[in-house]
Motif scaffolding. Structure first.
Motif, short mmCIF file in Angstrom:
data_model
loop_
_atom_site.label_atom_id
_atom_site.label_comp_id
_atom_site.label_asym_id
_atom_site.label_seq_id
_atom_site.Cartn_x
_atom_site.Cartn_y
_atom_site.Cartn_z
N MET A 1 0.82 -1.20 0.00
CA MET A 1 0.00 0.00 0.00
C MET A 1 0.87 1.26 0.00
SD MET A 1 -2.98 0.98 2.64
CE MET A 1 -3.58 2.61 2.78
N ARG A 2 2.00 1.23 0.71
CA ARG A 2 2.84 2.42 0.77
C ARG A 2 3.36 2.79 -0.61
NH1 ARG A 2 7.85 2.78 4.82
NH2 ARG A 2 8.80 1.42 3.32
N VAL A 3 3.68 1.79 -1.42
CA VAL A 3 4.18 2.06 -2.77
C VAL A 3 3.12 2.79 -3.59
CG1 VAL A 3 4.93 0.96 -4.93
CG2 VAL A 3 5.78 0.11 -2.74
N GLU A 4 1.87 2.35 -3.46
CA GLU A 4 0.79 3.00 -4.20
C GLU A 4 0.60 4.45 -3.75
OE1 GLU A 4 0.42 0.00 -2.70
OE2 GLU A 4 0.23 -1.35 -4.40
N VAL A 5 0.68 4.69 -2.46
CA VAL A 5 0.55 6.05 -1.94
C VAL A 5 1.68 6.92 -2.45
CG1 VAL A 5 0.57 7.46 0.16
CG2 VAL A 5 -0.75 5.33 0.10
N MET A 6 2.90 6.40 -2.42
CA MET A 6 4.06 7.17 -2.91
C MET A 6 3.88 7.49 -4.40
SD MET A 6 7.22 5.42 -0.86
CE MET A 6 8.44 6.50 -1.59
N GLN A 7 3.41 6.52 -5.17
CA GLN A 7 3.20 6.76 -6.60
C GLN A 7 2.10 7.79 -6.81
OE1 GLN A 7 2.43 2.80 -8.03
NE2 GLN A 7 4.61 2.38 -8.41
N HIS A 8 1.04 7.72 -6.03
CA HIS A 8 -0.07 8.67 -6.17
C HIS A 8 0.39 10.11 -5.95
CE1 HIS A 8 -4.13 10.28 -5.95
NE2 HIS A 8 -3.78 10.89 -4.82
N TYR A 9 1.23 10.31 -4.94
CA TYR A 9 1.70 11.67 -4.62
C TYR A 9 2.99 12.04 -5.34
CZ TYR A 9 -1.91 12.01 -1.10
OH TYR A 9 -3.12 12.07 -0.46
N GLY A 10 3.49 11.15 -6.16
CA GLY A 10 4.70 11.45 -6.93
C GLY A 10 5.97 11.44 -6.09
N THR A 12 9.31 9.93 -4.98
CA THR A 12 10.25 8.99 -5.56
C THR A 12 11.31 8.52 -4.57
OG1 THR A 12 11.62 10.83 -6.33
CG2 THR A 12 9.97 9.96 -7.86
N GLN A 13 11.49 9.24 -3.50
CA GLN A 13 12.52 8.90 -2.52
C GLN A 13 11.88 8.17 -1.34
OE1 GLN A 13 14.51 12.25 -0.73
NE2 GLN A 13 16.44 11.14 -0.70
N PRO A 14 12.45 7.03 -0.92
CA PRO A 14 11.89 6.33 0.24
C PRO A 14 11.94 7.22 1.48
CG PRO A 14 13.54 4.98 -0.88
CD PRO A 14 13.59 6.34 -1.49
N PHE A 15 10.96 7.03 2.37
CA PHE A 15 10.90 7.85 3.57
C PHE A 15 12.15 7.69 4.42
CE2 PHE A 15 6.30 7.41 2.70
CZ PHE A 15 6.02 8.75 2.55
N SER A 16 12.77 6.51 4.39
CA SER A 16 13.98 6.28 5.19
C SER A 16 15.14 7.15 4.72
CB SER A 16 14.39 4.80 5.14
OG SER A 16 14.67 4.43 3.80
N GLN A 17 15.08 7.64 3.49
CA GLN A 17 16.14 8.49 2.96
C GLN A 17 15.75 9.96 2.92
OE1 GLN A 17 17.17 6.91 -0.86
NE2 GLN A 17 17.95 5.00 -0.01
#
Length: 65
Positions: A1-10, A12-17
């Motif tokens: 689900m997190r991948v889909e949310v990241m893609q939806h909001y554009g 590109t950088q993981p939250f850990s970075q």
């Protein structure tokens, strides 16, 4: 689900970075807060979601004399 949310909001950088930036205003604010804290006393940090409480805590510890 997190991948889909990241893609939806554009995102590109993981939250850990993800990082943050600190302006001169932020540095002065930390300095002012640090000056108001009495050593050995318990303090409470409160604020609305996203106001920077989590970021400010380590900044206060790093700036100890």
């Amino acid at each position: 689900m997190r991948v889909e949310v990241m893609q939806h909001y554009g995102l590109t950088q993981p939250f850990s970075q993800a990082g943050y930036y600190e302006t001169d205003h932020h540095k002065q604010l930390i300095k002012d807060i640090k000056g108001a804290i009495v050593e050995g006393r318990l303090i409470a940090v409160s604020g609305v979601v996203g106001s920077g409480k989590t970021i400010a805590s380590p900044a206060l510890v790093r700036s100890r004399p």
